[in-house]
Design an enzyme around this catalytic site. Sequence first.
Site, mmCIF file in Angstrom:
data_model
loop_
_atom_site.group_PDB
_atom_site.id
_atom_site.type_symbol
_atom_site.label_atom_id
_atom_site.label_comp_id
_atom_site.label_asym_id
_atom_site.label_seq_id
_atom_site.Cartn_x
_atom_site.Cartn_y
_atom_site.Cartn_z
ATOM 1 N N HIS A 20 -1.889 -7.279 -2.737
ATOM 2 C CA HIS A 20 -2.897 -7.409 -3.793
ATOM 3 C C HIS A 20 -4.172 -8.026 -3.236
ATOM 4 O O HIS A 20 -5.281 -7.567 -3.522
ATOM 5 C CB HIS A 20 -2.398 -8.304 -4.941
ATOM 6 C CG HIS A 20 -1.262 -7.745 -5.725
ATOM 7 N ND1 HIS A 20 -0.113 -8.459 -5.969
ATOM 8 C CD2 HIS A 20 -1.099 -6.556 -6.341
ATOM 9 C CE1 HIS A 20 0.703 -7.727 -6.695
ATOM 10 N NE2 HIS A 20 0.132 -6.560 -6.939
ATOM 11 N N LYS A 44 6.927 -7.174 -20.575
ATOM 12 C CA LYS A 44 7.678 -7.485 -19.366
ATOM 13 C C LYS A 44 8.171 -8.920 -19.388
ATOM 14 O O LYS A 44 7.512 -9.803 -19.916
ATOM 15 C CB LYS A 44 6.793 -7.331 -18.117
ATOM 16 C CG LYS A 44 6.473 -5.922 -17.739
ATOM 17 C CD LYS A 44 5.710 -5.933 -16.421
ATOM 18 C CE LYS A 44 5.428 -4.540 -15.922
ATOM 19 N NZ LYS A 44 4.715 -4.572 -14.637
ATOM 20 N N ARG A 93 0.477 2.364 -2.555
ATOM 21 C CA ARG A 93 1.211 2.124 -1.311
ATOM 22 C C ARG A 93 1.807 3.388 -0.722
ATOM 23 O O ARG A 93 2.041 3.464 0.462
ATOM 24 C CB ARG A 93 2.322 1.107 -1.550
ATOM 25 C CG ARG A 93 1.797 -0.271 -1.882
ATOM 26 C CD ARG A 93 2.889 -1.144 -2.393
ATOM 27 N NE ARG A 93 3.378 -0.544 -3.638
ATOM 28 C CZ ARG A 93 4.403 -0.981 -4.333
ATOM 29 N NH1 ARG A 93 5.085 -2.002 -3.919
ATOM 30 N NH2 ARG A 93 4.762 -0.394 -5.446
ATOM 31 N N SER A 131 5.442 -6.796 -5.731
ATOM 32 C CA SER A 131 5.804 -8.024 -6.446
ATOM 33 C C SER A 131 7.283 -8.034 -6.802
ATOM 34 O O SER A 131 7.940 -9.068 -6.712
ATOM 35 C CB SER A 131 4.974 -8.148 -7.728
ATOM 36 O OG SER A 131 3.630 -8.388 -7.431
#
Length: 163
Positions: A20, A44, A93, A131
């Site tokens: 990040h 979440k 990614r 993460s």
Amino acid sequence: MSPGVIAVYPGTFDPMTLGHEDIVRRAAALFDRVVIAVAIAHHKKTLFTLDERLALARDAAARCGNVEVEAFDGLVKDFVQQRGGKVMVRGVRGVTDFDYEFQLAGMNRSLAPDVETVFLAPAAALQSVSSTLVREISQLGGDVSPYVSPLVLERLMARRAVN
């Protein structure tokens, strides 16, 4: 650098990783102002509270003079437009990320045609960092120091000690 362009980098950032941070630095070099938009994320179960995630993002932002951090709730396109943003930055990614992010970009374009999505790839050494993986490895007692800043590592270790 594009004159006057505000870019928003939205995410949950639970926790902020070096991947990040790499995206933040790249965006800060491209745009006049970057806003790290930390999602409240009611949907979440986060490891860190909103205040903790904001503090960790602010620590990362301190390394760049043109980056600020704010919380947001609701549609990210509304947040971007309210801040005068013209660009939404998304980190990608690999192919799996791209497929998902491409769908999001298409939906965001239909909701906010005046906001462009820019995909940035992190440095090669950080392309496997997420993460989710950092949280899982940390909670299971693994070493995540290569993937997070010292402050994030400290907070992860403290959280692990409590659990």
